[in-house]
Scaffold this motif. Structure first.
Motif, PDB file in Angstrom:
ATOM      1  N   THR A 120       0.920  -1.400  -0.044  1.00 40.99           N
ATOM      2  CA  THR A 120      -0.005   0.070   0.015  1.00 40.99           C
ATOM      3  C   THR A 120       0.848   1.391  -0.032  1.00 40.99           C
ATOM      4  N   ALA A 121       1.867   1.252   1.014  1.00 40.38           N
ATOM      5  CA  ALA A 121       2.796   2.465   1.004  1.00 40.38           C
ATOM      6  C   ALA A 121       3.326   2.629  -0.378  1.00 40.38           C
ATOM      7  N   GLU A 122       3.880   1.624  -1.079  1.00 43.74           N
ATOM      8  CA  GLU A 122       4.623   1.777  -2.334  1.00 43.74           C
ATOM      9  C   GLU A 122       3.621   2.412  -3.238  1.00 43.74           C
ATOM     10  N   ARG A 123       2.324   1.819  -3.355  1.00 46.57           N
ATOM     11  CA  ARG A 123       1.523   2.427  -4.371  1.00 46.57           C
ATOM     12  C   ARG A 123       1.223   3.765  -4.111  1.00 46.57           C
ATOM     13  N   ILE A 124       0.970   4.319  -2.870  1.00 46.61           N
ATOM     14  CA  ILE A 124       0.625   5.554  -2.540  1.00 46.61           C
ATOM     15  C   ILE A 124       1.797   6.506  -2.790  1.00 46.61           C
ATOM     16  N   LEU A 125       2.984   6.133  -2.481  1.00 45.88           N
ATOM     17  CA  LEU A 125       4.037   7.082  -2.801  1.00 45.88           C
ATOM     18  C   LEU A 125       4.203   7.177  -4.274  1.00 45.88           C
ATOM     19  N   GLU A 126       3.909   6.033  -5.192  1.00 39.82           N
ATOM     20  CA  GLU A 126       4.140   6.363  -6.536  1.00 39.82           C
ATOM     21  C   GLU A 126       2.915   7.144  -6.968  1.00 39.82           C
ATOM     22  N   ASN A 127       1.836   7.082  -6.546  1.00 34.99           N
ATOM     23  CA  ASN A 127       0.803   7.983  -6.867  1.00 34.99           C
ATOM     24  C   ASN A 127       0.864   9.486  -6.496  1.00 34.99           C
ATOM     25  N   ALA A 128       1.847   9.724  -5.413  1.00 39.50           N
ATOM     26  CA  ALA A 128       1.879  10.896  -5.198  1.00 39.50           C
ATOM     27  C   ALA A 128       3.317  11.501  -5.673  1.00 39.50           C
ATOM     28  N   GLY A 129       3.751  10.620  -6.729  1.00 38.85           N
ATOM     29  CA  GLY A 129       4.706  11.358  -7.660  1.00 38.85           C
ATOM     30  C   GLY A 129       6.383  11.097  -6.799  1.00 38.85           C
ATOM     31  N   ARG A 130       6.248  10.200  -6.021  1.00 37.01           N
ATOM     32  CA  ARG A 130       7.807  10.106  -5.340  1.00 37.01           C
ATOM     33  C   ARG A 130       8.880   9.466  -6.350  1.00 37.01           C
ATOM     34  N   ARG A 131       9.862   9.850  -6.152  1.00 33.86           N
ATOM     35  CA  ARG A 131      10.840   9.436  -7.148  1.00 33.86           C
ATOM     36  C   ARG A 131      11.228   7.825  -6.988  1.00 33.86           C
ATOM     37  N   ASP A 132      11.416   7.677  -5.917  1.00 35.97           N
ATOM     38  CA  ASP A 132      11.605   6.031  -5.372  1.00 35.97           C
ATOM     39  C   ASP A 132      10.730   5.584  -4.523  1.00 35.97           C
ATOM     40  N   PRO A 133       9.792   4.947  -4.812  1.00 31.02           N
ATOM     41  CA  PRO A 133       8.730   4.664  -4.060  1.00 31.02           C
ATOM     42  C   PRO A 133       8.861   3.334  -3.276  1.00 31.02           C
ATOM     43  N   SER A 134       9.861   2.707  -3.821  1.00 32.49           N
ATOM     44  CA  SER A 134       9.962   1.178  -3.059  1.00 32.49           C
ATOM     45  C   SER A 134      10.370   1.289  -1.466  1.00 32.49           C
ATOM     46  N   MET A 135       9.708   0.444  -0.592  1.00 29.19           N
ATOM     47  CA  MET A 135      10.017   0.205   0.437  1.00 29.19           C
ATOM     48  C   MET A 135      11.127  -0.508   0.890  1.00 29.19           C
ATOM     49  N   ASP A 136      11.930  -1.169  -0.146  1.00 33.30           N
ATOM     50  CA  ASP A 136      12.977  -2.047  -0.028  1.00 33.30           C
ATOM     51  C   ASP A 136      13.970  -1.578   1.263  1.00 33.30           C
ATOM     52  N   ASP A 137      14.416  -0.350   1.050  1.00 34.77           N
ATOM     53  CA  ASP A 137      15.564   0.153   1.925  1.00 34.77           C
ATOM     54  C   ASP A 137      14.995   0.221   3.317  1.00 34.77           C
ATOM     55  N   VAL A 138      13.589   0.579   3.559  1.00 31.43           N
ATOM     56  CA  VAL A 138      13.049   0.530   4.737  1.00 31.43           C
ATOM     57  C   VAL A 138      12.986  -0.810   5.534  1.00 31.43           C
ATOM     58  N   ARG A 139      12.911  -1.790   4.590  1.00 31.05           N
ATOM     59  CA  ARG A 139      12.668  -3.068   5.234  1.00 31.05           C
ATOM     60  C   ARG A 139      14.110  -3.510   5.595  1.00 31.05           C
ATOM     61  N   ALA A 140      15.017  -3.290   4.714  1.00 29.68           N
ATOM     62  CA  ALA A 140      16.540  -3.645   4.865  1.00 29.68           C
ATOM     63  C   ALA A 140      16.896  -3.002   6.248  1.00 29.68           C
ATOM     64  N   GLU A 141      16.759  -1.857   6.661  1.00 27.26           N
ATOM     65  CA  GLU A 141      17.000  -1.201   7.746  1.00 27.26           C
ATOM     66  C   GLU A 141      16.672  -1.783   8.913  1.00 27.26           C
ATOM     67  N   ALA A 142      15.065  -2.283   8.793  1.00 23.45           N
ATOM     68  CA  ALA A 142      14.552  -2.669   9.982  1.00 23.45           C
ATOM     69  C   ALA A 142      15.211  -3.982  10.567  1.00 23.45           C
ATOM     70  N   ASP A 143      15.426  -4.779   9.184  1.00 27.11           N
ATOM     71  CA  ASP A 143      16.144  -6.114   9.293  1.00 27.11           C
ATOM     72  C   ASP A 143      17.363  -6.038  10.031  1.00 27.11           C
ATOM     73  N   ALA A 144      18.117  -4.961   9.608  1.00 20.62           N
ATOM     74  CA  ALA A 144      19.516  -4.883  10.211  1.00 20.62           C
ATOM     75  C   ALA A 144      19.280  -4.397  11.746  1.00 20.62           C
ATOM     76  N   ASP A 145      18.563  -3.841  11.838  1.00 24.02           N
ATOM     77  CA  ASP A 145      18.110  -3.300  13.334  1.00 24.02           C
ATOM     78  C   ASP A 145      17.868  -4.714  14.374  1.00 24.02           C
ATOM     79  N   ALA A 146      16.976  -5.332  13.786  1.00 20.87           N
ATOM     80  CA  ALA A 146      16.472  -6.549  14.171  1.00 20.87           C
ATOM     81  C   ALA A 146      17.895  -7.605  14.601  1.00 20.87           C
ATOM     82  N   GLY A 147      18.607  -7.527  13.475  1.00 18.84           N
ATOM     83  CA  GLY A 147      19.992  -8.470  13.526  1.00 18.84           C
ATOM     84  C   GLY A 147      20.909  -7.827  14.849  1.00 18.84           C
ATOM     85  N   ALA A 148      20.791  -6.674  14.820  1.00 18.10           N
ATOM     86  CA  ALA A 148      21.838  -5.873  15.730  1.00 18.10           C
ATOM     87  C   ALA A 148      21.259  -6.309  17.223  1.00 18.10           C
ATOM     88  N   ASP A 149      19.846  -6.230  17.229  1.00 17.87           N
ATOM     89  CA  ASP A 149      19.526  -6.927  18.626  1.00 17.87           C
ATOM     90  C   ASP A 149      19.944  -8.479  18.956  1.00 17.87           C
TER      91      ASP A 149
END
Ligand code: ADP
Length: 729
Positions: free
Chosen positions: A700-729
């Motif tokens: 949903t977030a990606e679709r919305i960002l795309e519709n709002a005209g964001r240049r890079d709407p992908s959420m991959d980077d957010v997930r990668a960061e979250a995964d990294a945080d989880a790993g650090a724990d």
């Protein structure tokens, strides 16, 4: 034999055979003999479920095969998508199907490339008014449920539209599908069409009345269906059908009754389910709950889990199709429905029970018996071809006199004749203006000549009534500046053209124009009330206590209303004015972001009704905006803003966000609260914040960002960061 039908694209007979159609039904064969695949017009007056659709399809296919274009006119918007889906099976023969459902004020030029177009009669009327060029290319038009020309509200539109289409193309093939009515010959006369009239049905039908522990059928045979102590007859009948592994359709007279009956009948069906069915029903109930977050959703899911359902016009479209499909698959054992289901949805059942044969009628001022035609259409849903040995349709009586009355009134009776309602004033107002505006007539005589092509003229043996209605209507249109009259010449004014294209009742337009002219700085409530009191809005009823509530509100907010407030002593007018206020208040609550569930509670309506009011208000406010623009009034901006707030159902500060596709009112509010306040913020803000506000829904977030005209709407980077945080724990 399908192979002998002339005029069809090669391969169609084989295709039909593969889809289970070995031979034509007798009325279909008669229709082919009458030349429907060679361009001949036809009125087919045959019972429900006896294959009318195929008659239409054969005519349309052959017309397209000859290089033409077909139009299929449905009475309800809900049926348009269903028909389109049905016709899409002809894609293999290079036949493209389009559906025209968009808003009124457009000509939808892309439909020019479609071979078959499906639309409501209102939509076709508006396409003609807006001069859609492809209308000129039509060679075949099908009018589904043509007996509805009898309907006081919508019938005239169908009647006038057919007259216009035939005027545009005098060689137009017209296929009119009708329930069995007595005077189908008059309809055929009107349309210069051949007539196929038949009582043939693919499954035998027995009709009767249940009373005193047994059904008595029209052939005097009886079937015992005893009613236990404290049991209701409907429950006994449903139980009895289930004993033979059959399903039942129960027709009742209100939505509330449909829901209440489903709750009671669910206790009956629950006893007849296999374990496997229980599992499947639980899954279906989950799907139903997932459709929307409303009480109706929950209520429907609760009964569905037990094998029963309710069905009415207040249901969401997805709910309706889930219920209809599961009933056809025999997973659901009973549906209690208001008569909308009888009108067109193809949902046959072993037994049909017409529990309520009277319905509250406001104009009549009490309970009024249903039309024979309507009851017979309910009867017609009994019996599934190939599955049931016969269908049974049963009315309920609680004393002997009623039983006799029901036999006389419905079982042994013929349906009422179809009667044109064109001479009614609201219809005349609207259609005369449209006829003048789109140049079909330029003089009074021209108007009368055009009207001569209507069913009304076919049926009237003297035309003085028509002439006098035409004259008084013309006076009204001239007085309100919609039409100019100079000598013999009649033309539409600029305002008149706009009103006609906007598809407004001229009386609505007059009310809106009057209101806006005196509005200096109108509030949203003032504008909502203005459009709610036009004849184009179906107002909410006042329930007990409402009169007091809304009278109080009326005085509290008196300064906001546009135009004169009627005095409390003008009983009827004041009451109508309050109904409009109640409707306007619903819209105001909607734009203050009150939950849909709260709204359905507060106003005693279904979620489908809220949608209906919102859509109508949006359309009327859009029309008001256009009128204000044309008349160069100061209130244009206020009207536009009020329209947008209704469209999105939000407060002012969310308008920008809610305008982004896939956002919607609830998400807009959550985003706003997280500090993402605008479309621009969607393009700039921290993705993790946005994702949080959207409850972690990445797609949903990606679709919305795309519709709002964001240049890079992908959420991959957010997930990668979250995964990294989880790993650090
Ligand atoms: P109506 O429009 O008259 O209410 P439909 O056209 O929906 O009825 O037809 C009812 C059902 O009968 C459909 O499922 C359709 O596929 C089936 N049907 C129509 N014609 C034939 C035929 N000649 N042979 C077998 N089935 C048919």
């Amino acid at each position: 034999n399908p192979a002998d039908i002339p005029g069809l694209p090669p391969g169609v007979p084989e295709f039909l055979r593969e889809s289970g159609i070995e031979a034509l039904y007798p009325p279909q064969a008669e229709a082919v003999d009458a030349g429907i695949t060679e361009g001949e017009s036809l009125v087919a007056s045959v019972p429900t479920a006896s294959g009318k659709t195929l008659i239409a399809e054969l005519a349309m296919l052959s017309s397209v095969e000859r290089g033409g274009k077909a139009l299929y006119v449905v009475p309800l918007r809900a049926l348009a998508s269903e028909k389109k889906a049905e016709f899409e099976r002809w894609a293999d023969f290079d036949v493209d199907v389009g559906i025209s459902t968009g808003n009124y004020e457009s000509s939808e030029e892309w439909l020019a490339s479609r071979d078959i177009v499906v639309a409501t009669s209102e939509k076709v009327d508006s396409l003609v008014r807006n001069g859609a060029p492809w209308i000129d290319d039509l060679t075949c038009v099908v009018a589904d449920e043509v007996h509805l020309v009898d309907d006081p509200n919508r019938g005239p539109t169908l009647e006038v539209t057919l007259a216009k289409l035939r005027r545009i193309n005098p060689d137009l093939q017209v296929i009119a599908l009708s329930a069995t009515v007595d005077n189908a010959d008059e309809v055929a006369d009107w349309l210069d069409a051949a007539l196929v009239k038949s009582d043939w049905r693919p499954v035998d039908l027995r009709t009767g009345v249940h009373y005193g522990g047994a059904i008595t059928f029209d052939d005097d045979s009886q079937r015992e269906v005893p009613v236990g102590r404290g049991e209701r007859p409907t429950a006994a009948l449903v139980d009895d059908t289930l004993d033979e592994d059959g399903s039942s359709l129960v027709f009742v007279n209100s939505r509330r009754n449909a829901e209440a009956a489903a709750r009671r009948l669910a206790d009956v069906t629950a006893d007849h389910l296999t374990d496997e069915e229980r599992t499947e029903l639980a899954a279906l109930a989950d799907d139903i709950e997932g459709v929307s977050d409303t009480e109706t959703s929950d209520d429907l899911a609760a009964v569905v889990a037990k094998g029963a359902a309710f069905h009415h016009a207040g249901l969401a479209a997805e709910h309706r199709s889930l219920v209809e499909d599961a009933f056809r698959d025999r997973l659901l054992k009973v549906i209690s429905a208001t008569p909308t289901l009888a009108a067109g949805v193809n949902t046959p059942s072993r037994r049909v029970i017409v529990r309520d044969w009277r319905r509250y009628d406001g104009e009549f001022g009490g309970m009024k018996p249903l039309d024979v035609l309507e009851v017979h259409q309910m009867f017609g849903r009994a019996g599934r071809p190939g599955l049931d040995p016969y269908g049974e349709a049963v009315l309920l009586a609680n004393d002997h006199d009623t039983m006799d009355e029901l036999f006389e009134r419905y079982v042994h009776a013929d349906p009422e004749p179809v009667q044109s309602k064109l001479a009614r004033e609201p219809a005349m107002r609207t259609h005369l203006l449209a006829t003048i505006s789109s140049g079909f007539a330029r003089t009074r005589d021209g108007l009368l000549d055009f009207l001569d092509r209507t069913l009304y003229a076919t049926q009237a043996n003297d035309t003085t009534r028509l002439e006098s209605v035409v004259d008084s209507t013309l006076d009204y249109l001239v007085a309100n500046d919609f039409v100019d009259r100079e000598g013999d010449e009649i033309t539409a004014t600029g305002l008149g053209h706009t009103v006609s294209r906007l598809y407004l009742d001229p009386m609505s337009a007059a009310e809106i124009v009057d209101g806006l002219r005196e509005a200096e700085d109108p509030t949203p409530l003032g504008l909502y009330h203005l459009v709610c009191r036009t004849p184009d809005m179906y107002e909410l009823y006042l329930k007990s206590g409402d009169r007091e509530t809304y009278t109080e509100l009326c005085y509290e907010r008196e300064a906001e209303f546009l135009g004169r407030v009627p005095s409390e002593f003008e009983d009827v007018r004041f009451e109508e004015w309050l109904s409009a206020l109640k409707t306007a208040k619903l819209l105001e609550d909607w734009t203050r972001e009150v939950d849909e569930d709260r709204l359905t509670d507060r106003y005693g309506v279904g979620p489908g009704d809220i949608r209906g009011k919102v859509d109508t208000a949006e359309w009327l406010l859009g029309a008001a905006e256009r009128l204000a623009t044309d008349l160069e009034l100061d209130c244009v901006v206020a009207v536009r803003e009020a329209k947008k707030r209704v469209q999105y159902g939000v407060r002012e500060e969310l308008l920008d966000l809610a305008g982004v596709r896939n956002v919607g009112r609830k998400r807009a509010r959550r985003l706003y609260e997280a500090g993402v306040e605008s479309r621009a913020d969607l393009r700039e803000a921290d993705k993790a914040v946005i994702l949080g506000a959207l409850r972690g829904r990445e797609r949903t977030a990606e679709r919305i960002l795309e519709n709002a005209g964001r240049r890079d709407p992908s959420m991959d980077d957010v997930r990668a960061e979250a995964d990294a945080d989880a790993g650090a724990d």
